[in-house]
Design a protein around this motif. Structure first.
Motif, PDB file in Angstrom:
ATOM      1  N   GLU A 443      42.911  33.183  42.068  1.00  0.00           N
ATOM      2  CA  GLU A 443      42.744  33.890  43.345  1.00  0.00           C
ATOM      3  C   GLU A 443      44.010  33.752  44.191  1.00  0.00           C
ATOM      4  OE1 GLU A 443      39.688  32.333  45.801  1.00  0.00           O
ATOM      5  OE2 GLU A 443      39.437  34.189  46.943  1.00  0.00           O
ATOM      6  N   MET A 444      44.622  32.547  44.145  1.00  0.00           N
ATOM      7  CA  MET A 444      45.860  32.354  44.882  1.00  0.00           C
ATOM      8  C   MET A 444      46.982  33.203  44.276  1.00  0.00           C
ATOM      9  SD  MET A 444      48.340  29.037  45.177  1.00  0.00           S
ATOM     10  CE  MET A 444      48.869  29.359  43.520  1.00  0.00           C
ATOM     11  N   ARG A 445      47.022  33.322  42.944  1.00  0.00           N
ATOM     12  CA  ARG A 445      48.077  34.073  42.294  1.00  0.00           C
ATOM     13  C   ARG A 445      47.947  35.574  42.525  1.00  0.00           C
ATOM     14  NH1 ARG A 445      49.300  36.666  37.529  1.00  0.00           N
ATOM     15  NH2 ARG A 445      47.208  36.442  36.711  1.00  0.00           N
ATOM     16  N   VAL A 447      46.201  37.010  45.012  1.00  0.00           N
ATOM     17  CA  VAL A 447      46.021  37.305  46.438  1.00  0.00           C
ATOM     18  C   VAL A 447      44.699  38.051  46.630  1.00  0.00           C
ATOM     19  CG1 VAL A 447      47.189  38.070  48.550  1.00  0.00           C
ATOM     20  CG2 VAL A 447      48.543  37.455  46.536  1.00  0.00           C
ATOM     21  N   ASP A 448      44.764  39.273  47.149  1.00  0.00           N
ATOM     22  CA  ASP A 448      43.525  39.999  47.488  1.00  0.00           C
ATOM     23  C   ASP A 448      43.061  40.900  46.357  1.00  0.00           C
ATOM     24  OD1 ASP A 448      45.007  42.698  49.458  1.00  0.00           O
ATOM     25  OD2 ASP A 448      45.637  41.687  47.625  1.00  0.00           O
TER      26      ASP A 448
END
Length: 593
Positions: A443-445, A447-448
């Motif tokens: 999710e961090m990699r 993003v949205d």
């Protein structure tokens, strides 16, 4: 088998390859050319035959038009009109007047050579000339008289004279011009069959094509034919454009029908004439193919020899390596590629000879290096401690999001690397926690672009499961589903009781582009082989999950069930028993493993 292996040389492969290409090219071109040119030749022959038929029918129309014009002139002759008007008025025509009628008619007979006789009858069927008392009813069938009455003044072509098979009869109503065209009598014309001979219409082509012609009346009786046998008995009508057999020869029949008389003209052209050009074309193609194939074979043999001879010399030089020191190949070639290959081999030989000198020293150094490498291996705890230090440092600086990611990464590595005696089996809850840490990192990699959720019944979290069974499927859903989608996507991970009692179902769903039925079948087939190719990796993880399910659970589990539709995402499902005892004999195998 050994002899077949000896024949499998580069030269033979080049020859066979070139010959196959040559055969395919020549066969394709020959087939195409034969089909196209044969159609053109056939159409040209048919057009020529059709043109001949039109010419013959045109001549027939001219002959018929002459008879029609002549009878019209006779019927409208002033003297004949006057005497017939007198007859209609009730004043019989005298013998002398009948003689004058006959003399008037004889004047017109000279204009057409094919007319044998003209006869005139009154409206009550009495013959006016020739000068006898024969009635029209006794001369021709009553149905012919009815056809003449239906003609209403037109010349009606009826057929052969019942009293003479060599004469064709036509009848025209005589109408009085000055009396509102009322019926006044009949004009009967007798025409010789020879009048309808149409051979002059095709005289220019007769010697070349040997065409035959036959003319039939409306009843199918032969009026004219240049065939050696009776054309009406051969039944050559109603075969327009088809091949028929007359006698011992095949013909193509072309038919034309006269609009005035309803007669049919049939022209027969020998099939061998229509297809003569096709036979020549076939022979030319076969001869050209044979000559081209022979030349291609000779040239291919010469070319293959030029290619393989330098390679054979290089092979001989390579075989010398079995006896010790490698030797260079002094032979050269005029072909740039072969000469470059020989130079490259010579350079390789020089390099290998240099390397052989230091192999023994390198082997000693390598043995010592391997010992030091074993001593310098990194302890996994060092990695975990380092990540913990990163976490506390980020937490102190207020980077809570990054700190959580470091914690997730630490837990991820610890879960994968750490090994204990009971490390092979975990619970679904452990697997879900591991998948959650992976999803947080992704999710961090992304993003949205990625959203996810995990839905699991509490009772399902305690079900035992082999380690690292779920996370590869989640990874596959992201790589091949969400990353292939335009815009944000969602991954849903669910663990729920199955409809089968005592079983738990695990479902991983994504809303990516999905796959069609053929792609799903291909994926299932590759999974059985243990390898799945793809643009985002090799797919070994998914295949490994499938194999582990089959290995650990045998018939008790379901394996992977993949459901996907283009544009609607993909769903991967498997079912496992809630308790290890349900696996039966497989539990002992697992404990032993």
């Amino acid at each position: 088998m050994k002899k077949l292996g000896q024949l499998n040389t580069l030269r033979n492969q080049i020859l066979i390859g070139f010959m196959l290409v040559m055969v395919i090219v020549l066969a394709s071109v020959g087939y195409f050319m034969y089909g196209q040119v044969s159609v053109l030749l056939r159409n040209s022959a048919e057009k020529h035959i059709q043109q001949t038929a039109v010419q013959a029918m045109g001549k027939l129309d001219v002959l018929l038009g002459q008879i029609d014009t002549l009878t019209a002139q006779v019927a409208t002759n002033a003297s004949i009109q006057r005497l017939l008007t007198q007859e209609i008025a009730g004043k019989p025509i005298r013998f002398e007047e009948r003689q004058s009628l006959q003399q008037e008619a004889r004047k017109y007979e000279a204009y057409v050579t094919g007319i044998r006789a003209l006869e005139m009858y009154s409206s009550d069927y009495r013959r006016l000339f020739p000068l006898d008392d024969i009635s029209l009813e006794s001369r021709v069938p009553k149905e012919w008289i009815g056809q003449a009455d239906s003609g209403k003044g037109r010349l009606v072509w009826l057929g052969f004279d019942p009293q003479d098979a060599n004469v064709v009869i036509a009848i025209r109503h005589i109408r009085l011009v000055d009396r509102s065209f009322i019926h006044a009598g009949y004009l009967v014309v007798h025409i010789e069959k020879s009048y309808f001979e149409l051979t002059d219409a095709v005289a220019e082509n007769e010697n070349e094509t040997r065409e035959h012609m036959a003319l039939f009346d409306g009843a199918g009786q032969e009026i004219f034919s240049d065939l050696a046998m009776d054309a009406s008995e051969e039944n050559i009508l109603d075969h327009g454009g088809e091949a028929i057999t007359v006698g011992n020869e095949s013909y193509i029949a072309i038919e034309q029908q006269s609009k005035e008389t309803g007669w049919k003209l049939a022209i027969l052209t020998p099939v061998n004439y229509a297809t003569a050009g096709i036979s020549v074309l076939r022979t030319a193609i076969l001869v050209s193919g044979a000559v081209g194939g022979l030349l291609f074979l000779v040239l291919s043999f010469i070319l293959s020899t030029m290619i393989t001879r330098p390679i054979l010399n290089l092979i001989k030089a390579m075989r010398g390596a079995r006896f010790g020191t490698l030797k260079t190949n002094p032979n050269t070639s005029s072909t740039m590629e072969i000469n470059e290959l020989n130079n490259t081999y010579n350079q390789m030989v020089d390099s290998l000879n240099e390397l052989i000198e230091v192999v023994y020293q390198k082997e000693i150094i390598q043995s010592r290096t391997e010992l030091k490498a074993l001593q310098a291996q990194i302890n996994p705890h060092f990695l975990f401690n380092t990540l913990e230090a990163f976490y506390w440092e980020l937490d102190d600086k207020g980077e809570e999001d990054l700190a959580q990611i470091v914690v997730a990464m630490s837990g991820l590595f610890r879960y994968v690397i750490n090994r204990t005696e009971d490390d092979e089996w975990v619970t679904i809850g452990d697997e879900l926690d591991h998948a959650e840490r992976y999803l947080r990192i992704m999710e961090m990699r992304m993003v949205d672009r990625l959203s996810w959720r995990i839905e699991a019944a509490e009772a399902c979290r305690t079900v035992p499961v082999p380690k690292l069974l779920i996370q590869p499927l989640v990874e596959n859903a992201i790589l091949h589903g969400i990353e292939q989608r335009v815009g944000p996507g969602t991954v849903v991970l669910r663990a729920e009781p199955s409809s089968r009692e005592g079983f738990t179902r695990v479902i991983i769903t994504d809303d990516g582009p999905g796959m069609d039925a053929a792609a799903v079948e291909s994926l299932q087939a590759f999974m059985k082989e243990g390898y799945v190719s793809g643009s985002k990796g090799t797919g070994v993880g998914v295949s490994n999950v499938e194999r582990r399910l089959r290995l650990y659970y045998h018939a008790a589990g379901s394996g992977l069930d993949i459901q996907s539709e283009p544009g609607r995402g993909t769903s991967v499902t498997f079912e496992i028993p809630d308790r290890l005892e349900r696996i039966g004999t497989n539990e002992d195998h697992l404990n032993c493993g």
